[in-house]
Design an enzyme around this catalytic site. Structure first.
Site, short mmCIF file in Angstrom:
data_model
loop_
_atom_site.label_atom_id
_atom_site.label_comp_id
_atom_site.label_asym_id
_atom_site.label_seq_id
_atom_site.Cartn_x
_atom_site.Cartn_y
_atom_site.Cartn_z
N SER A 54 0.79 -1.24 0.00
CA SER A 54 0.00 0.00 0.00
C SER A 54 0.82 1.28 0.00
O SER A 54 0.23 2.37 -0.11
CB SER A 54 -0.97 0.01 1.18
OG SER A 54 -2.14 -0.69 0.87
N LYS A 94 0.23 3.78 -2.72
CA LYS A 94 -0.70 4.90 -2.66
C LYS A 94 0.02 6.26 -2.61
O LYS A 94 -0.60 7.29 -2.93
CB LYS A 94 -1.62 4.75 -1.44
CG LYS A 94 -2.59 3.57 -1.55
CD LYS A 94 -3.51 3.48 -0.35
CE LYS A 94 -4.55 2.39 -0.51
NZ LYS A 94 -3.99 1.02 -0.37
N SER A 126 -5.91 4.04 4.20
CA SER A 126 -5.46 3.07 3.20
C SER A 126 -6.65 2.49 2.45
O SER A 126 -6.80 1.26 2.31
CB SER A 126 -4.63 1.96 3.84
OG SER A 126 -3.81 1.33 2.86
#
Length: 449
Positions: free
Chosen positions: A104, A107, A287
């Site tokens: 993640s 991102k 997230s």
């Protein structure tokens, strides 16, 4: 109570210091969240040094980091990069040019490319158009669209309630008494799950299939981040809209049907999403995978590419080329894909770019980062008594977790108050977030001038 008050004051100091790097007006103008986040459990607040704290000695920093990294047992699967936030000077490099699965922390790439190419003030507009006696709900890609919401929440999101009220008023004014309802989900072509995604991601509630029309990220229970997801998000949104229209006094005949709005359809109503800047912050803090995929498709649209996984990846690479960022290959916006490859240096380069006064549109990529033991995906890490407790309140970072992958990239103050940017990436079967946290905390403990 005194300790918590001191900690709260220290936290305010942290944000003021960060603002010195990433633009004070961004933080001061952003409304506070209406629900407070839990305070860190610490006996006293950290003493923050003045913002002109002495520069770091790289050798002393290496002495502080090498032991916990050696003790981690990650061996060749660990890479790291640390740089000074003010000068950009490299302070620590462990295989930082080697690509790794970022999970993640992808991102961060999504945040920067969206802010740069789409712009922080742009919004996605969910629309209703009319063709004869049929109205069509047209998805614009906003995964935060919801049925109804408290107008005081931040960020303010678009609601079907408002859209239905607007639609009902327009239909009454035009003398239309009865309509059928279609729904247009055509903005995002191609597969609705990403390359390199595991089937259980949807079953376990990590994400919904990616659609241009959905409510609450397709969640069955909107108040649960990892809720199970509905089987057909566009149809679920259309059904909910039909119910809202009926509550607003509109006679909706039959069941909603898939449709594609023609160019000549008459506009009826529209509701805007929160601005891209607020969606970036929400994506980073929570997230949120569906927000990430929506944002990267907005990059594709801005760059004239197809709003699909492939087109979004191509558009992101084009933006990164414009920004001079190397070492990034992504095939989705969320980081669920194991095909993504990013270097630790690239993550820090993106953070450095976001801190530059010359790029004010990118500052939200920093202001959205969770704070250790305080907010978002870091709120339950860096606990008192843990090996990483020194990082509570002074580490801010984007987490990344997949099977055999743990990453963290963000900002940290050393014990002298010097602000550093870091990325730690572990691709190893034993990788865990708490093991990575120790590395950031080692910097927080370091008086490495």
């Amino acid at each position: 109570m005194r300790a918590r008050a001191l900690l709260t004051l220290a936290t305010l100091n942290i944000f003021v210091l960060v603002a010195g790097v990433v633009a004070l007006d961004v933080i001061e103008s952003r409304p506070p969240a209406t629900t407070p986040y839990p305070a860190a459990f610490a006996e006293d607040g950290p003493d923050m040094a003045p913002p002109d704290a002495a520069p770091i000695n790289p050798d002393r920093l290496a002495d502080k980091l090498d032991d916990p990294m050696s003790d981690s047992g990650f061996d060749d699967g660990l890479s790291a990069y640390v740089a000074d936030a003010r000068s950009g000077r490299t302070l620590y490099d462990r295989d930082a040019a080697e690509s790794a699965v970022p999970a993640s922390t992808t991102k961060i790439v999504t945040a920067v490319t969206a802010l740069h190419s789409v712009g922080p003030d742009e919004r996605m507009h969910t629309r209703v158009v009319q063709e004869d006696d049929r109205i069509i709900l047209v998805g614009a890609g906003d995964p935060t669209l919801t049925e109804s919401a408290d107008s005081d929440t931040y960020p303010r999101v678009a609601t079907l309630e408002e859209l239905a009220d607007q639609t009902a008023a327009e239909l009454r004014e035009s003398g239309t008494e009865s309509v059928s309802l279609g729904y247009d989900n055509s903005l995002y072509p191609g597969p609705d799950t990403g390359p390199g995604w595991k089937p259980n991601y949807i079953n376990e509630g990590s994400t919904a299939p990616v659609h241009a029309l959905m409510l609450d990220g397709g969640r069955v229970h909107p108040d649960q981040h990892y809720s199970e997801r509905v089987g057909d998000p566009p149809r679920a949104a259309a059904d909910a809209f039909a119910d809202r229209l009926r509550e607003a006094g509109v006679d909706v005949t039959g069941e909603p049907e898939p449709a594609e709005a023609g160019g000549g359809a008459a506009p009826v109503a529209s509701v805007p999403s929160a601005p891209i800047s607020a969606l970036v912050e929400k994506m980073l803090l929570e997230s949120d995978n569906n927000i990430a995929e929506a944002l990267l498709r907005q990059v594709a649209i801005a760059k004239g590419e197809e709003a699909s996984f492939e087109g979004a990846g191509d558009a992101a690479r084009a933006v990164l080329d414009e920004l001079g960022i190397d070492g990034v290959h992504i095939e989705d916006g969320s980081g669920l894909s194991v095909n993504n490859q990013v270097t630790a240096k690239a993550l820090v380069d993106l953070l450095l770019l976001s801190a530059e006064p010359e790029h004010p549109d990118l500052h939200y990529a920093l202001t959205g980062l969770p704070t250790a033991r305080f907010t978002g995906t870091l709120d339950d890490r860096y606990a008192r008594g843990s090996d990483s407790s020194a990082g509570a309140g002074v580490v801010r970072g984007k987490t990344g977790t997949l099977s055999g992958v743990s990453t963290l990239a963000g900002t940290v103050y050393d014990s002298d108050g010097r602000l550093l940017l870091f990325a730690f990436m572990a691709n190893d079967p034993g990788a865990t977030g708490r093991a990575i946290d120790v590395f950031a905390s080692a910097i927080a403990e370091c008086g490495c001038a």
